[in-house]
Design a protein around this motif. Sequence first.
Motif, short mmCIF file in Angstrom:
data_model
loop_
_atom_site.label_atom_id
_atom_site.label_comp_id
_atom_site.label_asym_id
_atom_site.label_seq_id
_atom_site.Cartn_x
_atom_site.Cartn_y
_atom_site.Cartn_z
N TYR B 305 23.94 -38.60 -33.50
CA TYR B 305 23.46 -37.79 -32.11
C TYR B 305 22.64 -36.66 -32.12
O TYR B 305 22.28 -36.44 -33.12
CB TYR B 305 24.77 -37.16 -32.65
CG TYR B 305 26.14 -37.41 -32.10
CD1 TYR B 305 26.95 -38.43 -31.30
CD2 TYR B 305 26.39 -38.38 -33.78
CE1 TYR B 305 27.73 -38.82 -31.83
CE2 TYR B 305 27.37 -39.71 -33.57
CZ TYR B 305 28.23 -39.96 -32.75
OH TYR B 305 28.94 -40.75 -32.72
N GLU B 309 23.77 -28.06 -30.25
CA GLU B 309 24.86 -27.44 -29.73
C GLU B 309 26.51 -28.66 -30.03
O GLU B 309 27.45 -28.02 -29.98
CB GLU B 309 25.12 -27.60 -28.12
CG GLU B 309 24.03 -26.29 -27.47
CD GLU B 309 22.43 -26.95 -28.28
OE1 GLU B 309 22.35 -27.20 -28.85
OE2 GLU B 309 21.49 -25.53 -27.85
N THR B 310 25.99 -29.65 -29.93
CA THR B 310 26.82 -30.76 -30.66
C THR B 310 27.36 -31.28 -31.80
O THR B 310 29.12 -31.93 -31.89
CB THR B 310 26.64 -32.08 -30.49
OG1 THR B 310 25.50 -32.63 -32.18
CG2 THR B 310 25.88 -32.16 -28.32
N ASP B 313 31.39 -30.24 -32.63
CA ASP B 313 32.39 -30.83 -32.40
C ASP B 313 32.13 -32.10 -32.80
O ASP B 313 33.12 -33.18 -33.57
CB ASP B 313 32.22 -31.47 -30.29
CG ASP B 313 32.59 -32.64 -29.79
OD1 ASP B 313 34.27 -32.39 -30.35
OD2 ASP B 313 32.68 -33.94 -29.45
N VAL B 314 31.06 -32.91 -32.96
CA VAL B 314 30.81 -34.09 -33.73
C VAL B 314 31.15 -34.29 -35.72
O VAL B 314 31.39 -35.17 -36.08
CB VAL B 314 29.00 -34.72 -33.73
CG1 VAL B 314 28.59 -35.78 -34.57
CG2 VAL B 314 28.66 -34.74 -32.76
#
Lengths: 334, 334
Positions: B305, B309-310, B313-314
């Motif tokens: 990914y 910032e991800t 969540d990831v």
Amino acid sequence: MLVSRQLKLVQRPSGLFQADNFTLAEETLTELADGEILVKVIYLSLDPTQRVWAQMDSYLPAVKLGTVMRSFGLGVVVESRAEGFEKGDLVSGLTGWQTYLVAEARQLQKIPRVPDLPLDAYLGPLGMTGLTAYFGLLDVGTPKAGETLVVSAAAGAVGSMVCQMGKLKGLRVIGTTGTEAKCQWLQDELGVDQVINYKEQNVYRALRKAAPEGIDIFFDNVGGEMLDTVLTQINIGARIPLCGYISAYAANEVPGIKNLSVLISKRAKIQGFLVSDYYPRAAEAFTEMAGWLKAGKLHYRSDIYEGLETAPDVINKLFTGENTGKLLIKLADA
Amino acid sequence: MLVSRQLKLVQRPSGLFQADNFTLAEETLTELADGEILVKVIYLSLDPTQRVWAQMDSYLPAVKLGTVMRSFGLGVVVESRAEGFEKGDLVSGLTGWQTYLVAEARQLQKIPRVPDLPLDAYLGPLGMTGLTAYFGLLDVGTPKAGETLVVSAAAGAVGSMVCQMGKLKGLRVIGTTGTEAKCQWLQDELGVDQVINYKEQNVYRALRKAAPEGIDIFFDNVGGEMLDTVLTQINIGARIPLCGYISAYAANEVPGIKNLSVLISKRAKIQGFLVSDYYPRAAEAFTEMAGWLKAGKLHYRSDIYEGLETAPDVINKLFTGENTGKLLIKLADA
């Protein structure tokens, strides 16, 4: 014709053993065939594992309903048609709950007598009990002098041996047990460094206090809640020889172990073992233990009851914590 | 002046990670001191152990609130004032969730580049993931050709390596995972002998069928119910390398293990381990694994990914079972 009195298992126990799980029977013994011996049983050994045998298949198949209850015991040869066995020889093995038996000699083990030792020693420190303690602690637990050892059911037959061997190997030993009398015996007579009465004390806090630097070896006879609590206080590289799981044997509901993941961060192991795997190495243990016994360095205590009929009731002491030391039923004199 | 973008942990997670467990911050980096290097982070490695780090003290202290989230990563040296490190060198270690960092060079590990391998391999088969699989299976699991190996979270980063190494070592391999796509990947591309979709199948019955002769090694990444079920089907002498306990990491209620006593009758062990204990032996694994990779015998898959910032969540894909292979966040090109 000789008649053997027997207790046969007729109903599987649920919870503690009940009198009506067994029935008393008599069997008239037949003539010996070649290779057989007639044995008079002197002592029955009562062990937690018998609760498992009575209920289900495990490392041995469950005892068949309608047959003599399986049990270790010590006996004396009354008559022999087997090479290497003579009248008067001591034998041990799976005698069963009966006063006499005819067996193939190879099913039993001939015991080398050590002078001046009472017969109950052969079912205790020099029997399966002693071997269990010896190999569980030394082979699975791999102790190093200076480490901290915790022993559950420390006043039990195996536990009390483990505690003393731990001291002989230079460990700091903490024992858990359930009565003040047992606490005193462990501390005053066996030289255990710290004792915890799990029925009176908060085990978590008591262990923190007794083992402020953590636990290196936990010789566990109990499992369940005790194991779960100890897991929270093990050190890196800890070894947990799992010898028994008394907490579950006579329980209908088994509490689950919640702290197992700690084994990862502590790089620790729980390892089950059975003494039977160590029989080929029995001589090495026998020699060292007989030496300790003769030198007065290894104390043991037998809880001896009399009469075959008492067995179904007396064996429950293993699960209620009422026995101190090796639980035996005496059936006859040698 | 260079600015590093960072994700700081500001709240301990309960259950899965939530966006508001973190806050985005910027830090202006200072001049290098002697012995330091400036590193641009290329990949962040997302690993189940981070869930533990965010919550509590374990083999490492918990991440302090208000500090950069701890994480493994791969980076490239942008500037060096440390001997032995040059601009362009690849390094791995605890980079944290940030785009740049200034670190003492000895806190990171310089990576020997293998020609023709993409960079994500250094966080997968040739990184901590590969070492974990290698030493967990070979050192803790002590496999013998012909034995039966079960791997939980088999399509995960570590699990998929273990499955393939199991095949390379001559084992019969059974993998458990949670989607049909993963089942197919394991069977068609990795050569796993049998797969079990634990979300669709009754695991107990599926294992009975897949391993009718019982289980010799269980490489466990999951713990909980899966471990409890496998315990009922282990063989005598079974080894259970405990690598992770994903089932508990993001759960509020941990189910207890009820079948632990089977370790006794099976003379089996559960042994936790941490890859960090094997770092001194990393070269031996690196050599063998690089050989397998070059020969096309070891396949791996990265789930990549993009963007710092991800990450919060990831990373939850590790706990919901949505990832296939090694989960990475790409922050920059080399």
